[in-house]
Design an enzyme around this catalytic site. Sequence first.
Site, PDB file in Angstrom:
ATOM      1  N   GLY A 336       0.805  -1.207   0.000  1.00 20.88           N
ATOM      2  CA  GLY A 336       0.000   0.000   0.000  1.00 20.88           C
ATOM      3  C   GLY A 336       0.840   1.259   0.000  1.00 20.88           C
ATOM      4  O   GLY A 336       2.066   1.224  -0.152  1.00 20.88           O
ATOM      5  N   ASP A 449       9.911 -10.092   2.945  1.00 22.03           N
ATOM      6  CA  ASP A 449      10.189  -9.019   1.987  1.00 22.03           C
ATOM      7  C   ASP A 449      11.276  -8.085   2.509  1.00 22.03           C
ATOM      8  O   ASP A 449      11.126  -6.858   2.490  1.00 22.03           O
ATOM      9  CB  ASP A 449       8.908  -8.235   1.688  1.00 22.03           C
ATOM     10  CG  ASP A 449       9.022  -7.382   0.413  1.00 22.03           C
ATOM     11  OD1 ASP A 449       9.894  -7.691  -0.418  1.00 22.03           O
ATOM     12  OD2 ASP A 449       8.252  -6.423   0.273  1.00 22.03           O
TER      13      ASP A 449
END
Length: 642
Positions: A336, A449
């Site tokens: 996001g 990540d």
Amino acid sequence: MWGLFNETILIPFCFLLTLSISVRADPQTKLLNLGCSNYNATNPSLFITNLNATISDLLSHISASDGGGALFATAGNARSVTPVYALAFCRGYLSRGDCLGCLTSAAARLRACGSGTGGRVIYDGCNLRYESAPFFEQGTLPGNAPVCVNGTASAGGFTSVAEGLLQDMSSATPNIAGYFVDEVRGGVYAVAQCAPTVSKLVCSDCLQVAFNNIKGCLPSWEGRAIDAGCFMRYSGEAFFSANNTVDLSAYLSSGHKRKKNTSIIIGVAVVCALVFLTLLLVLVWVRRRKRPQESWRADILGATELRGPMNFHYRDLKSATNNFSKECKLGEGGFGQVYKGTLKNGKIIAVKKLAMTQSKNVKSSFLSEVKLISNVHHQNLLRLLGCSTKSDELLLVYEYMANGSLDKFLYGEMSGMLNWKQRFDIVVGMARGLAYLHHEFHVCIIHRDIKSSNVLLDDNFRPKIADFGLARLMPGDQSHLSTYFAGTLGYIAPEYVIHGDLTEKVDAYSFGIVVLEIISGQRSCDSKLEHVPQHLLELAWKLYEHDNLPNLIDKSLDPNEYDLEEVVRVITIALLCTQTVSLRPTMSEVVVLLLSQHSLHLSLSRPAFIESPGKVRDAVISYTGSSSADPTTILMPKFSAR
């Protein structure tokens, strides 16, 4: 629980005895604590063999040390089915010979633990400890206690001098390199020390507990405080040479001054506290009269230091970010967009608007996961302050990092600004944060990540890993080992993207890539995925095989400001993390390797996939059906069972 085993099982430490130096002054082997685990190893013979090898390795490192400051070493045999981790450190005033003598005696004492999975010996001169699990960042543990000597000091004013000196030491030691200080004041000799592997905060907390314990010995002429990660001692008699004592004033915080009029200050403080408490109770009563009680609700006007998951009003966050304007936008990733916000009380925050559509089921799991993530507290992990679920959008509220992300200091607009010490501290901080997520938090959280843009820097350039736990928020991801894929090209572990194999070693791989970026100042791969001339990892392996790793070092670094051997050692650790899964270290092992300060003599194995760097990219395209040129975060459907 610490207990004692019988001494029928002997651990052969004969090799250790050969490391001792023949001439010793005083190894200070007065036994203060001997503790053994109440649990036996499942394979006693193999465990004892590994323990002997690990302890031998410890003393070998100290024997080879060139001295200077307190002597210490860490060692571990973590890849065995019976892993062993060990730590040894001596008081800073001991010579290397006396240190070895102290530790050799301590090693012999550990025979009492038999095949117990943990043991520790604390002498006046040294500490020696081993465990079957990582423990290097532990400070204070249950069982900490003072060891007092009977007999009151004869000198007048001894108690006040000793207490003042010990208090100064507890404040100054965390600020001193090596976490060791000895000092003489008014006829009082005293030392304070923390294990060199703990953080400054852990050291400070441990010594505060130690100070509270040891001052209970006064007015005795001698006392000690012992704990897992720190040690304090005072005496009216000399037990070290006063030639090299440290001036504490330079290390005490500017606000730290002992007050002569203690009773007056305490009285004023009590009165102020009562007045403040009265006003606070009145304010709470007034607010409760104005609105009904809400559960899990944050008062955004008073939100300064939040202690848990808070539910912010969407309208307050919308106002704080100027309606999520472009001017407030800090960045965008696979999870996001992130905006800078300023609350009504002036506190600056970061608001992440998640790229998720809200449903009843998603909201329920979202709140559950946010509660979990918000309880993760570590100095190298970005703190989640709270969230908002009242609108159609899901928002996360984080602490704000003014220096932004690491990538801009490596190959962005601020490239070349970080010196070697700052880079090394960032590497160690990242390793500690990941080790906490994997091994120390009550639920294992795999980040998935890790990349330079997900490492933020505070005002002191201390790293804070961001976006941990966010992969858990994806729909259908109900466990910390879900097969829902998240990752970034150039950082993804090949076994994860090709086969869907998810373990903590996925983060270790990505960590290794980021470390190579930190040292080289280069991206892990070119921004154009087509016709990539050479990946950073491939380049690093070629330089390793040609014994030319110094060529990887960022040319903007001043060679006079770093030790070449240390930089090469860190590169070697990074490559170790990118090997085949079975050969990669855990992040706890990485912390130990980084702090060991010894050369690594390892034979690394180049992974087969390095020969064809496009394989990972092709696998990504086959799953996503896209060959987008931007190496951004990607989210994939679940892998089928293998």
